[in-house]
Design an enzyme around this catalytic site. Structure first.
Site, PDB file in Angstrom:
ATOM      1  N   TRP A 287       4.920   9.624  23.080  1.00 48.61           N
ATOM      2  CA  TRP A 287       4.884   8.600  22.022  1.00 48.61           C
ATOM      3  C   TRP A 287       6.149   7.741  22.080  1.00 48.61           C
ATOM      4  O   TRP A 287       6.113   6.541  21.816  1.00 48.61           O
ATOM      5  CB  TRP A 287       4.763   9.274  20.652  1.00 48.61           C
ATOM      6  CG  TRP A 287       4.829   8.314  19.506  1.00 48.61           C
ATOM      7  CD1 TRP A 287       3.787   7.617  18.969  1.00 48.61           C
ATOM      8  CD2 TRP A 287       5.989   7.919  18.767  1.00 48.61           C
ATOM      9  NE1 TRP A 287       4.228   6.823  17.944  1.00 48.61           N
ATOM     10  CE2 TRP A 287       5.579   6.984  17.799  1.00 48.61           C
ATOM     11  CE3 TRP A 287       7.336   8.260  18.826  1.00 48.61           C
ATOM     12  CZ2 TRP A 287       6.450   6.395  16.901  1.00 48.61           C
ATOM     13  CZ3 TRP A 287       8.218   7.688  17.932  1.00 48.61           C
ATOM     14  CH2 TRP A 287       7.773   6.757  16.980  1.00 48.61           C
ATOM     15  N   HIS A 288       7.274   8.368  22.441  1.00 47.79           N
ATOM     16  CA  HIS A 288       8.541   7.628  22.470  1.00 47.79           C
ATOM     17  C   HIS A 288       8.602   6.606  23.597  1.00 47.79           C
ATOM     18  O   HIS A 288       9.367   5.654  23.533  1.00 47.79           O
ATOM     19  CB  HIS A 288       9.723   8.592  22.587  1.00 47.79           C
ATOM     20  CG  HIS A 288      10.058   9.258  21.290  1.00 47.79           C
ATOM     21  ND1 HIS A 288       9.415  10.392  20.863  1.00 47.79           N
ATOM     22  CD2 HIS A 288      10.953   8.930  20.317  1.00 47.79           C
ATOM     23  CE1 HIS A 288       9.910  10.740  19.688  1.00 47.79           C
ATOM     24  NE2 HIS A 288      10.831   9.873  19.326  1.00 47.79           N
ATOM     25  N   GLY A 289       7.849   6.822  24.642  1.00 48.13           N
ATOM     26  CA  GLY A 289       7.882   5.843  25.730  1.00 48.13           C
ATOM     27  C   GLY A 289       7.028   6.279  26.893  1.00 48.13           C
ATOM     28  O   GLY A 289       6.798   7.476  27.101  1.00 48.13           O
TER      29      GLY A 289
ATOM     30  N   PHE B 296      10.419   1.878  21.111  1.00 45.09           N
ATOM     31  CA  PHE B 296       9.332   2.855  21.087  1.00 45.09           C
ATOM     32  C   PHE B 296       8.140   2.296  20.322  1.00 45.09           C
ATOM     33  O   PHE B 296       7.200   2.899  20.074  1.00 45.09           O
ATOM     34  CB  PHE B 296       9.806   4.169  20.460  1.00 45.09           C
ATOM     35  CG  PHE B 296      11.075   4.656  21.094  1.00 45.09           C
ATOM     36  CD1 PHE B 296      11.212   4.664  22.467  1.00 45.09           C
ATOM     37  CD2 PHE B 296      12.132   5.064  20.320  1.00 45.09           C
ATOM     38  CE1 PHE B 296      12.399   5.075  23.053  1.00 45.09           C
ATOM     39  CE2 PHE B 296      13.322   5.500  20.900  1.00 45.09           C
ATOM     40  CZ  PHE B 296      13.455   5.492  22.270  1.00 45.09           C
TER      41      PHE B 296
END
Lengths: 340, 522
Positions: B326-328, B522
């Site tokens: 989800w962060h990247g 993000f």
């Protein structure tokens, strides 16, 4: 506490807070504004040095080569050697790197006339340069109010918010030296009297390069490679691009080459050089030579990773003269071919 | 190009925010509360469009589509529209966030050259998509009854939390768009909001940005293939550890403060995570609204801990891997998530098998271990590539030798440190003062993050204005926040301190280019 008094205390709180912000901001801006034209020891010396070189440059009437950059140029290249090798009047216009590319180029424009050539030799940190340093603030407040006035609102706020108390105190205690004047040309003579003129060099004498302490030498021996990269969104590359546009509009030829620094094996793996070459290529500015012409062993350096000693300056200047001669030859050939 | 409208930019602070607040209160008092909600929605859309107008249709399209899905679900067509809606949202994320990553990896594995255009990540997409998925799932569960487009649009796009959270839940937001608090209460909320905003802004501009100037060049060097020294690598890892905390918690404080200026309470997002004594505790304190989302909409639906220990660990691993992703869209984030999944699993196993321990020395050991594990994981999170992470880890583990700063030579020789380890030597920083200033900032940041109460604890007295449900208080933090600092009422002293904090931040903002918040990517 009832709701009326709650409301009253909250309103009083917001008013006090707003008043504090407005008061301190207004005082800061006023105090900053009052600093224009006031010198410190450092700003006086810097302004005097730049003024004298500008004045000397204004007395060169033939098309000339102007070497532009920070102190890596001032203490890394010798205009006299280059003028002698090329037979072209040459101005060493290496200022203090901490002024930043925008101010350096702003000053350099004053030295340039149509048909002059500007050779950009910016230090590596100038390619991702954003910070306004205390040196730049000191200089602009000391003698370049016009530079402040030429900026946009954001630039002006940056200058106005960043006068530290140290500058205010230094300016209050400053006494101008009696034996030096701000706008005199002392210290920068056109030399030699005959032949291609050069100006702006640090004299290559032992007195200008006194021996360093053991501690300083020990530190230099442990230096690490520097970061070589380009951030095109930062103010340094923006200023360079703006300068190139200005030069084109004013018939000034712009070329670029590599800054002098200590050679490290790690640089062989770095793609930073390619990024710099790509940056200049995107501006249609010819890049002279390979990075290796400016990467020298530590023994050629004087007191930082950008400043050369006498041997270093001589070697570096000769190497630079060779690539400049090749460039001039290629131009001559291109002109001849075009004529045919 | 117009300057970006960051919370820490002149355009936001001197133009957008005052105008938005002023018009909001004029509309609210002179027209109606309902119209003030329309105004906030319009201002939020303008705020987003100012970033990059090309992505505005995507945000608006996503809001409209999800609103239509939700309406169908509420009417009664639950299953099919909920599934369709979730697929639609995941599809958006897949295209705009992960397409390039997946295609690159397929090309790498299959040795093909499938080409798709480089897609620029629309800012905030991860945040607003997650919020809308949660909304559809809750609508499917029957937790949503009333629907109004303006309220829904504002719930998704409310500018304080649109770009980087906190990830809000419709239950805590929607009712605030329908009921107006009393006027006396609103003024008080605005005052507390201003303090919260000043604290958050100073955390970002005074602390995080200074730490960034120190840590970023070292990570950038690693990306360029230049290995840092042992000491420098640790300094950079620690500086980044505190940078990301002050950056993101500063942003969250600003968001909460801005929300309060419009009489809207946003949930807490940080609760002194670096004071955690185990990794599960860390995740209860770090990015709390993301943890809440992952728990409620992923971990529990997967079965949570209800289906045996083995399944529980698998669920934890899955949730943390997806949390990392989800962060990247990159392997560094996947590995970071996996590392935290491993940490949590080890923590649960330890708590099952080890005897209960107590006492100061145990707490200290637990804190050190947790903190080092978090620092170690931040390195791969920050590194721009796996190669850069390996370079940093090699340096941190002393694999290429250990060098001390030359300035400590006297101490090292005095205590016979040189020669203890092979390859131990000295190094010198090219810019000595920048380096030591960076170390000093790191120490100051560590002191604040580890030993002081956090911003929400400082303002605990104003509990009715701030959403405190997830913030814990120990007697010591209460004592510090209330007694030592005296921030327990809207006093003139507090107004002066908050005003000065705002001024110092304004000065810092104007010291160069405004820097983006880390979580914007993000």
């Amino acid at each position: 506490m009832n709701s009326a008094s709650q409301r009253k205390s909250a309103v009083r709180f917001i008013s006090t807070m707003s008043f504090v912000v407005l008061l301190v901001t207004a005082l800061t801006l006023l105090l900053s504004y009052a600093q224009f034209g006031r010198h410190t020891v450092a700003s006086f010396a810097l302004c005097q040095g730049v003024n004298s070189r500008l004045s000397a440059a204004s007395r060169i009437f033939e098309p000339k080569l102007v070497l532009i950059g920070g102190s890596g140029v001032r203490r890394g290249v010798n205009a006299r050697i280059i003028a002698g090798e090329l037979g072209v009047p040459t101005l060493n216009f290496g200022l203090q790197a901490a002024l930043g590319p925008a101010i350096i180029l702003h000053e350099a424009k004053k030295t340039l006339r149509p048909d002059d050539t500007a050779l950009l030799l910016f230090e590596f940190n100038h390619f991702s340069y954003d910070q306004l340093t205390t040196v730049a603030i000191d200089y602009v407040y000391g003698c370049r109010r016009k530079y402040f006035s030429s900026g946009d609102l954001g630039d002006k706020l940056t200058f106005l918010f960043n006068v530290g108390p140290a500058r205010v105190i230094k300016s209050l205690t400053f006494q101008p030296p009696k034996d030096r004047c701000l706008n005199c040309t002392e210290g920068e003579e056109l030399e030699p009297a005959s032949g291609p003129i050069s100006v702006g060099d640090v004299p290559l004498t032992e007195t200008m390069f006194p021996p360093l302490s053991r501690d300083r030498k020990a530190r230099m021996a442990l230096y690490r490679p520097i970061t070589i990269s380009v951030d095109r969104q930062s103010k340094g590359p923006e200023a360079i691009a703006e300068f190139v546009d200005w030069a084109r509009a004013n018939s000034v030829n712009v070329i670029a080459s590599w800054p002098n620094t200590v050679n490290f094996p790690e640089y062989k793996k770095s793609d930073g050089f390619k990024k710099i070459a790509d940056f200049y290529r995107s501006l249609d500015v010819p890049m002279l030579g390979e990075p290796s012409i400016a990467l020298l062993p530590l023994r050629f350096f004087y007191d930082t990773q950008y400043h050369l000693n006498i041997d270093g300056i001589v070697l570096r200047s000769r190497r630079l003269a060779i690539v400049l001669r090749r460039y001039i030859a290629s131009l001559t050939l291109a002109t001849r071919t075009a004529k045919q | 190009m117009s300057p970006k409208m960051l919370f820490n930019s002149n355009i936001f602070l001197l133009a957008f925010l005052p105008v938005t607040v002023l018009v909001y209160y004029i509309v609210r008092n002179c027209i109606s509360f309902r119209h003030s909600i329309y105004w906030l929605f319009a201002a939020s859309v303008f705020f987003y469009g100012y970033w990059d107008v090309r992505y505005l249709p995507l945000l608006l399209g996503s809001i409209v589509a999800n609103f239509l899905f939700a309406r169908q679900i509420v009417i009664g067509c639950k299953r099919q529209y909920a599934t369709l809606g979730v697929i639609f949202n995941l599809g958006l994320l897949g295209v705009f966030k992960y397409a390039n990553f997946f295609v690159d990896n397929i090309n790498l594995i299959t040795d093909r050259a499938i080409w798709i255009p480089e897609i620029v990540l629309p800012i905030g997409i991860s945040f607003y998509t997650f919020q809308q998925i949660a909304f559809l799932v809750d609508a499917r569960r029957g937790h949503v009854d009333k629907l109004s487009f303006a309220s829904y649009g504002l719930f998704v796009s409310f500018f304080p939390q649109l770009i980087a959270g906190p990830i809000v839940h419709h239950k805590e937001m929607m009712r605030q768009f329908l009921e107006s608090p009393r006027s006396a209460f609103i003024v008080r909320m605005t005052a507390v909001g201003l303090v919260m905003f000043a604290i958050g802004l100073s955390k970002k501009t005074i602390i995080a940005d200074n730490l960034a100037q120190f840590a970023s060049p070292i990570f950038q060097d690693a990306q360029l293939g230049l290995a840092p020294q042992f000491f420098t690598a640790w300094a950079a890892a620690l500086a980044y550890t505190f940078q990301i905390y002050f950056d993101f918690s500063g942003y969250s404080d600003m968001a909460i403060g801005l929300g309060l200026m419009f009489a809207i309470r946003l949930p807490a997002n940080f609760n002194s995570p670096y004071q955690a004594l185990n990794i599960a505790d860390f995740w209860r304190r770090w990015h709390m609204t993301l943890s809440r989302f992952l728990r409620d909409y992923l971990y529990i639906p997967l079965g949570g801990s209800r289906q045996g220990e083995g399944r529980r660990y698998l669920n934890i691993a899955t949730v943390m891997l997806l949390g990392g992703l989800w962060h990247g869209a990159g392997w560094t984030f996947v590995i970071w998530g996996a590392l935290h999944g491993l940490y949590i699993t080890i923590n649960h196993i330890w708590q099952r098998i080890a005897p209960p321990l107590a006492g100061r020395s145990f707490h200290l050991a637990a804190w050190i271990l947790t903190f080092l594990a978090v620092v170690f994981a931040w390195v791969i999170f920050r590194a721009e590539s796996l190669d850069a992470a390996v370079i940093m880890y090699r340096a941190m583990l002393g694999i290429d030798g250990i060098a001390l700063p030359i300035e400590v030579r006297f101490v090292a020789e005095r205590f016979g440190l040189i020669g203890i380890l092979p390859d131990m030597s000295y190094f010198a920083q090219n810019s000595r003062w920048d380096f030591y200033a960076g170390l000093l900032w790191t120490a100051v940041a560590a002191g604040i993050a580890i030993f002081l109460p956090n911003s929400l604890q400082f303002l605990r007295r104003f509990h009715s204005n701030i959403d405190y449900r997830s913030i814990s208080f120990s007697p010591s933090t209460r004592l510090l926040a209330w007694r030592l600092f005296g921030w327990h009422k809207l006093s003139p002293g507090m107004a002066v301190v908050a005003g000065l904090l705002l001024f110092i931040s304004l000065k810092a903002i104007n010291s160069g280019a405004a820097t983006e918040f880390l979580y914007f990517q993000f």
